[in-house]
Design a protein around this motif. Sequence first.
Motif, short mmCIF file in Angstrom:
data_model
loop_
_atom_site.label_atom_id
_atom_site.label_comp_id
_atom_site.label_asym_id
_atom_site.label_seq_id
_atom_site.Cartn_x
_atom_site.Cartn_y
_atom_site.Cartn_z
N UNK A 1 36.92 53.41 35.08
CA UNK A 1 36.47 53.21 36.44
C UNK A 1 37.08 51.95 37.04
N UNK A 2 37.12 50.85 36.28
CA UNK A 2 37.69 49.62 36.79
C UNK A 2 39.14 49.78 37.19
N UNK A 3 39.88 50.61 36.45
CA UNK A 3 41.29 50.83 36.77
C UNK A 3 41.45 51.52 38.11
N UNK A 4 40.58 52.46 38.41
CA UNK A 4 40.62 53.17 39.69
C UNK A 4 40.30 52.20 40.82
N UNK A 5 39.24 51.41 40.65
CA UNK A 5 38.86 50.44 41.67
C UNK A 5 40.00 49.45 41.88
N UNK A 6 40.58 48.97 40.80
CA UNK A 6 41.69 48.00 40.89
C UNK A 6 42.87 48.59 41.67
N UNK A 7 43.23 49.81 41.33
CA UNK A 7 44.36 50.46 42.01
C UNK A 7 44.07 50.68 43.49
N UNK A 8 42.84 51.07 43.80
CA UNK A 8 42.47 51.29 45.20
C UNK A 8 42.47 49.98 46.00
N UNK A 9 41.96 48.92 45.41
CA UNK A 9 41.97 47.63 46.09
C UNK A 9 43.40 47.20 46.38
N UNK A 10 44.24 47.29 45.37
CA UNK A 10 45.63 46.88 45.56
C UNK A 10 46.33 47.75 46.61
N UNK A 11 46.12 49.07 46.53
CA UNK A 11 46.76 49.97 47.49
C UNK A 11 46.32 49.64 48.92
N UNK A 12 45.01 49.50 49.12
CA UNK A 12 44.50 49.23 50.47
C UNK A 12 44.96 47.87 50.98
N UNK A 13 45.01 46.89 50.10
CA UNK A 13 45.49 45.56 50.50
C UNK A 13 46.96 45.62 50.90
N UNK A 14 47.77 46.26 50.07
CA UNK A 14 49.20 46.35 50.36
C UNK A 14 49.46 47.21 51.59
N UNK A 15 48.66 48.25 51.79
CA UNK A 15 48.81 49.11 52.96
C UNK A 15 48.62 48.30 54.25
N UNK A 16 47.80 47.29 54.18
CA UNK A 16 47.58 46.42 55.34
C UNK A 16 48.58 45.28 55.39
N UNK A 17 49.47 45.22 54.41
CA UNK A 17 50.46 44.13 54.29
C UNK A 17 49.77 42.78 54.15
N UNK A 18 48.64 42.79 53.42
CA UNK A 18 47.90 41.56 53.17
C UNK A 18 48.30 40.98 51.83
N UNK A 19 48.29 39.68 51.73
CA UNK A 19 48.43 39.02 50.44
C UNK A 19 47.06 39.00 49.78
N UNK A 20 47.03 38.64 48.51
CA UNK A 20 45.74 38.50 47.84
C UNK A 20 44.93 37.39 48.50
N UNK A 21 45.61 36.37 48.96
CA UNK A 21 44.93 35.26 49.63
C UNK A 21 44.29 35.72 50.95
N UNK A 22 45.00 36.59 51.68
CA UNK A 22 44.46 37.10 52.93
C UNK A 22 43.19 37.91 52.68
N UNK A 23 43.23 38.77 51.67
CA UNK A 23 42.05 39.56 51.32
C UNK A 23 40.91 38.63 50.90
N UNK A 24 41.23 37.63 50.11
CA UNK A 24 40.20 36.69 49.66
C UNK A 24 39.53 36.01 50.85
N UNK A 25 40.32 35.58 51.81
CA UNK A 25 39.75 34.95 53.00
C UNK A 25 38.88 35.93 53.78
N UNK A 26 39.38 37.16 53.95
CA UNK A 26 38.63 38.17 54.70
C UNK A 26 37.30 38.51 54.02
N UNK A 27 37.29 38.46 52.69
CA UNK A 27 36.09 38.80 51.93
C UNK A 27 35.23 37.58 51.60
N UNK A 28 35.71 36.40 51.99
CA UNK A 28 35.00 35.14 51.69
C UNK A 28 34.78 34.95 50.19
N UNK A 29 35.86 35.24 49.44
CA UNK A 29 35.84 35.04 47.98
C UNK A 29 37.08 34.26 47.58
#
Length: 89
Positions: A1-29
């Motif tokens: 299950x974690x692998x699916x969630x991980x792949x989906x997070x990465x796909x959705x982040x990259x689809x938006x052309x976001x960096x990991x830092x951008x996602x972190x800021x948007x999620x306040x994490x």
Amino acid sequence: MNEVVAANIRFLREHRAWTQETLAQAASIDARTVQRAEQGKGLSSETLLAIAGALDVSVDELRLDPREPLARLFGVGVDELTPELLARK
């Protein structure tokens, strides 16, 4: 299950052309938390909810393996869903 969630997070982040830092800021994490999420490490429910909210999807959507509906359609397990099978169908 974690692998699916991980792949989906990465796909959705990259689809938006976001960096990991951008996602972190948007999620306040922390950006390191996003890195761990994309590596399939365990996440708290609060963190998963924050990431889902930042990506504008539900937690259920993050947990959905996109191959499952196709595998059900062909009557096979997800691990049996190969390019060869798809070409035959």
